[in-house]
Design an enzyme around this catalytic site. Structure first.
Site, PDB file in Angstrom:
ATOM      1  N   TYR A  42     -10.193  30.839  13.027  1.00 54.44           N
ATOM      2  CA  TYR A  42     -10.572  29.691  14.066  1.00 54.44           C
ATOM      3  C   TYR A  42     -11.634  30.410  15.013  1.00 54.44           C
ATOM      4  CZ  TYR A  42      -6.346  26.994  12.451  1.00 54.44           C
ATOM      5  OH  TYR A  42      -5.659  26.411  11.662  1.00 54.44           O
ATOM      6  N   SER A 139       1.205  27.948   4.547  1.00 58.63           N
ATOM      7  CA  SER A 139       0.595  26.364   4.833  1.00 58.63           C
ATOM      8  C   SER A 139       0.233  25.940   3.643  1.00 58.63           C
ATOM      9  CB  SER A 139      -0.459  26.757   5.809  1.00 58.63           C
ATOM     10  OG  SER A 139      -1.153  25.458   6.295  1.00 58.63           O
ATOM     11  N   LYS A 203      -8.454   5.622  20.835  1.00 62.11           N
ATOM     12  CA  LYS A 203      -9.769   5.609  21.518  1.00 62.11           C
ATOM     13  C   LYS A 203     -10.840   5.280  20.340  1.00 62.11           C
ATOM     14  CE  LYS A 203     -10.420  10.804  20.874  1.00 62.11           C
ATOM     15  NZ  LYS A 203     -10.617  12.100  21.563  1.00 62.11           N
ATOM     16  N   ARG A 215     -14.224  13.700  19.154  1.00 58.92           N
ATOM     17  CA  ARG A 215     -14.272  14.460  17.983  1.00 58.92           C
ATOM     18  C   ARG A 215     -14.859  13.776  16.800  1.00 58.92           C
ATOM     19  NH1 ARG A 215      -9.476  18.456  16.062  1.00 58.92           N
ATOM     20  NH2 ARG A 215     -10.406  19.243  18.141  1.00 58.92           N
ATOM     21  N   SER A 276      -8.720  19.197  24.592  1.00 56.70           N
ATOM     22  CA  SER A 276     -10.095  19.520  24.953  1.00 56.70           C
ATOM     23  C   SER A 276      -9.884  19.743  26.550  1.00 56.70           C
ATOM     24  CB  SER A 276     -11.098  18.437  24.469  1.00 56.70           C
ATOM     25  OG  SER A 276     -10.908  17.331  24.926  1.00 56.70           O
ATOM     26  N   GLN A 280      -4.823  16.104  28.870  1.00 55.30           N
ATOM     27  CA  GLN A 280      -4.417  15.615  27.399  1.00 55.30           C
ATOM     28  C   GLN A 280      -3.094  16.222  27.220  1.00 55.30           C
ATOM     29  OE1 GLN A 280      -7.713  16.677  25.218  1.00 55.30           O
ATOM     30  NE2 GLN A 280      -8.613  14.573  25.097  1.00 55.30           N
ATOM     31  N   ASN A 284       0.422  14.282  25.872  1.00 56.63           N
ATOM     32  CA  ASN A 284       1.054  14.163  24.702  1.00 56.63           C
ATOM     33  C   ASN A 284       2.372  15.140  24.776  1.00 56.63           C
ATOM     34  OD1 ASN A 284      -1.068  12.700  23.953  1.00 56.63           O
ATOM     35  ND2 ASN A 284      -2.426  14.498  23.168  1.00 56.63           N
TER      36      ASN A 284
END
Length: 313
Positions: A42, A139, A203, A215, A276, A280, A284
């Site tokens: 990442y 994963s 959104k 995004r 971001s 947010q 959430n």
């Protein structure tokens, strides 16, 4: 672990300012998040570095730090995969960047068909015995490989505790086989793409330009083909908007409804949420501990319909 898992996903060319990322991580702590997920790939190590900076000084016993190994982080065959060489060289780098002496959950990022599973599990067992890793995760592994890994983990006394699948009210692929297999083996789920990269926040509107800075307009990695699958279909976006009244009747936003829906499944231990902006995450995270009635779950299915929900990859 906390039901809300903060996912510090940064794409390789992500230019989000350091202070913004650090603020989101610290914001997660402010709302009680204890579990943080990252990976060496990442941001090509940047995510781990920033996570280590943001959490420096936090009581270690209060944190569950999860990172991953296996994706390409260097050239050549030894810079990727789950070979003993790559795992042992990668773990020390992750520990250094995270500024800790052990990783709580070290996850094999994807199944590696080029490395014998015995080699993978033997190497993880060595990391557990050394104290560098406490628990192992996987994963997006095939069901048969999960089963074999679990068998070897028991023989080697490796605590194999979690699997990380993509899972949302739109993407239900793991339900058919992965959840049942893992339930039988005592392996929990930490899910990602809970909000389908923002599509389930509501959104994105049908027939309307995507919001600037979202995004969907990010050409540096965030706007992937998985996201375009939903954004290119006005019918999908229309039906997602029809969920809004259901969310409102439950005292939730669309995003909170999507998170609560995932956490409703008994196989799911936690849902990875990114942000971001700190606000947010604050918003959430309120979905944690919000049970949904069976009638609401049924109405969600009726609106989305079998033609929109993805049950098999």
């Amino acid at each position: 672990m906390s039901e809300i898992v903060y996912g510090n996903l940064l794409y390789p060319q992500d230019d989000t300012p350091d202070e913004t990322v650090l603020g989101c991580i610290r914001g997660a702590r402010d709302v009680g998040v204890t579990t943080f997920d990252t990976a060496d790939i990442y941001g090509m190590f940047r995510s781990e570095n920033l996570l280590g900076r943001a959490l420096a000084g936090e009581p270690r016993e209060e944190l569950v730090l999860c990172t991953k190994v296996g994706m390409p982080t260097a050239g050549g065959p030894n810079g990727r995969g789950l070979s003993r060489k790559h795992i042992l060289e990668s773990v020390d780098g992750s520990l250094r960047r995270l500024r800790v002496d052990h990783i709580d959950v070290y996850t094999a990022h994807r199944y590696d068909p080029e490395t014998p599973i015995e080699e993978v599990m033997w190497t993880f067992a060595e990391l557990v015995r050394s104290g560098k890793v406490l628990y192992m995760g996987m994963s997006e592994w095939p069901v048969e490989s999960i089963t074999e890994a679990s068998r070897l983990a028991q023989e080697l006394h490796v605590p194999l505790v979690c699997h990380m699948p993509r899972y949302s009210m739109l993407w239900r692929v793991p339900e058919s086989e992965v959840f049942k297999t893992c339930d039988d083996l005592g392996i929990g789920q930490i899910t990602y793409f809970t909000l389908e990269q923002g599509v389930l926040t509501g959104k994105y509107l049908p027939g309307v330009d995507w919001p600037a800075g979202s995004r969907g307009t990010d050409l540096k990695g965030g706007r992937g083909p998985l996201m375009r699958h939903w954004l290119d279909a006005d019918d999908a976006l229309t039906r997602i908007q029809r969920l809004a009244p259901l969310a409102e009747d439950s005292g939730l936003s669309l995003a909170q409804l999507a998170v609560a829906w995932v956490l409703q499944h008994p196989s799911v231990a936690g849902a990875v949420i990114g942000a971001s902006r700190p606000e947010q995450l604050h918003h959430n995270a309120e979905a944690s501990g919000r049970p949904l009635e069976a009638d609401l779950m049924s109405r969600i299915d009726q609106i989305l319909g079998g033609d929109l929900i993805v049950h098999s990859a």
